[in-house]
Design an enzyme around this catalytic site. Structure first.
Site, PDB file in Angstrom:
ATOM      1  N   LYS A   1      -7.317  -0.587  11.508  1.00 53.05           N
ATOM      2  CA  LYS A   1      -6.518  -0.720   9.888  1.00 53.05           C
ATOM      3  C   LYS A   1      -5.538  -0.239   9.986  1.00 53.05           C
ATOM      4  CE  LYS A   1      -6.292  -1.174   5.482  1.00 53.05           C
ATOM      5  NZ  LYS A   1      -5.509  -0.433   4.727  1.00 53.05           N
TER       6      LYS A   1
ATOM      7  N   HIS B   1      -2.143  11.421   0.202  1.00 48.65           N
ATOM      8  CA  HIS B   1      -1.777   9.314  -0.666  1.00 48.65           C
ATOM      9  C   HIS B   1      -1.770   9.951  -1.390  1.00 48.65           C
ATOM     10  CE1 HIS B   1      -3.107   5.507  -0.185  1.00 48.65           C
ATOM     11  NE2 HIS B   1      -3.459   5.677  -1.437  1.00 48.65           N
TER      12      HIS B   1
ATOM     13  N   ASP C   1       3.743 -14.835  11.940  1.00 46.86           N
ATOM     14  CA  ASP C   1       2.539 -15.237  11.367  1.00 46.86           C
ATOM     15  C   ASP C   1       1.656 -14.414  11.345  1.00 46.86           C
ATOM     16  OD1 ASP C   1      -0.025 -16.402  10.697  1.00 46.86           O
ATOM     17  OD2 ASP C   1      -0.209 -18.407  12.168  1.00 46.86           O
TER      18      ASP C   1
ATOM     19  N   GLU D   1       0.575  -1.228  -0.097  1.00 46.64           N
ATOM     20  CA  GLU D   1       0.115   0.038  -0.076  1.00 46.64           C
ATOM     21  C   GLU D   1       0.368   1.351  -0.135  1.00 46.64           C
ATOM     22  OE1 GLU D   1      -3.071  -0.438   2.656  1.00 46.64           O
ATOM     23  OE2 GLU D   1      -2.997   2.376   2.974  1.00 46.64           O
TER      24      GLU D   1
HETATM   25  C1  MEV Z   1      -5.637   3.966   5.296  1.00 45.07           C
HETATM   26  O1  MEV Z   1      -5.247   2.576   5.042  1.00 45.07           O
HETATM   27  C2  MEV Z   1      -5.700   3.579   6.313  1.00 45.07           C
HETATM   28  C3  MEV Z   1      -6.631   5.354   7.906  1.00 45.07           C
HETATM   29  O2  MEV Z   1      -7.904   4.759   6.566  1.00 45.07           O
HETATM   30  C4  MEV Z   1      -6.050   5.006   9.116  1.00 45.07           C
HETATM   31  C5  MEV Z   1      -7.248   5.903   9.428  1.00 45.07           C
HETATM   32  O3  MEV Z   1      -8.193   6.080   9.346  1.00 45.07           O
HETATM   33  O4  MEV Z   1      -7.305   5.831  10.652  1.00 45.07           O
HETATM   34  C6  MEV Z   1      -6.130   6.178   6.927  1.00 45.07           C
END
Ligand code: MEV
Length: 414
Positions: A283, A397, A299, A103
């Site tokens: 995430k 990003h 793992d 990513e």
């Molecule tokens: C993107 O891979 C991860 C984010 O969505 C995490 C978040 O929203 O805190 C930017």
């Protein structure tokens, strides 16, 4: 066999039905290059195409022999970019962190979060001993006093578990506790075995000990045996990290430092009160954690399972990190997660890239590696929240993502 006209394997054919049959009897008995040819043929991949196109990877680092040792039915490797996150200062020591991830912006974000934390002295970490837990489930056939039987035999059971584990004992590991509880709803007596696995992740060790112990337990408690397996909710194997970011370091064109502190704390509170936001928040934490777990040959499914289950321990899914404002108005962050990772044994020892990654990290033991990993999770989350709480994440990003878009557009044209 009536109606079965196939030869041993589908031949090259334009028929999608043949190309995409997943029934491949005898596939596992073939050599790796034969398997690769068959799959390339089925997927209609031209092996002569350049490496920028579809490819099952080369064997330069993970050779065919290792692929065959690690998994069954191997046909190649799936390459991931491997990068190094910078700026990490952990317990007074600088650390370069290897991360394997596809990513865009993960490496940049981790390095940025680490840079912010560095201004407040870096990450301070701690961890428990590397104690994994196994479960033995049994359905007792008689109404016995299990508490009495198991209490009386705990020492004997531990000695039995240790029999044949001289190397583990020599390294300072071994069974630390045996606990149990009866679950009425499933008429099961569940025995928990806590084992210090030292620098190994220890899944096989825990499962082996549980299976061995179950036989002796069945002699003590007549029963039908249920499952014997480790739990990935290894909440006796915890790693923690915390950091402080001076408020001045957080100012930007739109907001003052104190405002960004408030906004980050509010972003945390949003996650604490809304499970949809908590999931994305977490995430983002795992964006930092998984790539280090992968790069070191560990793992990541086990780590993911444990991290999410631990985040739900109150019954409500919660953010994996906690952010607050301290008395000076600076930002303070904390993370605490189960972290079952090892630095010896299995893939960590055999995978050349995992070995190189561990070396780059300064050859940590399992506890130190766990502490580095949670620090990266905290840095990653800090960076995401800082961007989300001010200019938004798309600006940074998308500028990093431009290369991907350019390449995809070029491919479309050809
Ligand atoms: C993107 O891979 C991860 C984010 O969505 C995490 C978040 O929203 O805190 C930017």
């Amino acid at each position: 066999m009536t109606g079965d006209t196939s030869t041993h394997f589908p031949q090259r054919s334009d028929s999608p039905a043949l190309r995409f049959s997943s029934r491949l009897p005898g596939f596992y008995e073939l050599g790796i290059s034969q398997r690769r040819e068959i799959i390339q043929d089925m997927a209609q991949i031209d092996p002569k195409q350049s490496s920028t196109s579809e490819s099952f990877g080369d064997f330069s680092t993970l050779n065919a022999e290792l692929v065959n040792v690690f998994i069954e039915n191997g046909i190649g490797t799936m390459a991931l970019p491997l990068g190094v996150a910078t700026n990490f200062h952990i317990n007074g020591r600088d650390v370069l962190v290897p991360m394997a991830v596809e990513e865009t912006s993960v490496l940049a974000a981790a390095s940025h979060g680490a840079k912010l934390a560095r201004l407040g002295g870096g990450f301070i970490t701690s961890s428990t001993a590397p104690i994994g837990t196994g479960q033995i489930q049994l359905y007792p056939l008689k109404d016995l006093d299990y508490d009495k039987i198991l209490t009386e035999h705990t020492e004997e059971l531990i000695a039995h578990a240790h029999d044949g584990q001289q190397r583990l004992l020599a390294r300072g590991g071994g069974v630390r506790d045996i606990r149990w509880r009866f679950i009425d709803a499933i008429s099961s007596l569940v025995i928990y075995v806590d084992i210090d696995t030292r620098d190994a992740m220890g899944a096989n060790l825990i499962n082996t000990i549980c299976e061995k112990l179950s036989k002796r337990i069945a002699e003590l408690i007549p029963c039908e045996m249920g499952l014997r397996i480790l739990t990935n909710l290894c909440d006796k194997r915890m790693a923690r990290a915390r950091c402080r970011v001076p408020k001045e370091a957080l100012s930007n064109q739109e907001f003052s430092g104190p405002e960004v502190v408030e906004r980050i704390v509010n972003a945390y509170l949003f996650a604490a009160h809304d499970v949809y936001r908590a999931t994305t928040h977490n995430k983002g934490v795992m964006n930092g954690i998984d790539p280090v777990v992968i790069a070191t040959g560990n793992d990541w499914r086990a780590v993911e399972a444990g991290a999410h289950a631990y985040s739900c321990r109150s019954g409500v899914y919660q953010p994996m990190t906690h952010w607050s404002k301290n008395a000076e108005g600076d930002l303070e962050g904390e993370i605490e997660l189960p972290m079952a990772v090892g630095t010896v044994g299995g893939v960590t020892t055999l995978h050349p890239t995992a070995q190189a990654a561990l070396k780059l990290l300064g050859s940590p033991n399992a506890q130190a590696l766990a502490e580095i990993i949670v620090s990266v999770g905290l840095a990653q989350n800090l960076s995401a929240l800082r961007a989300l709480a001010s200019e938004g994440i798309q600006r940074g990003h998308m500028s990093l993502h431009e290369g991907n878009l350019r390449l995809a557009a070029q491919r479309d044209r050809h």
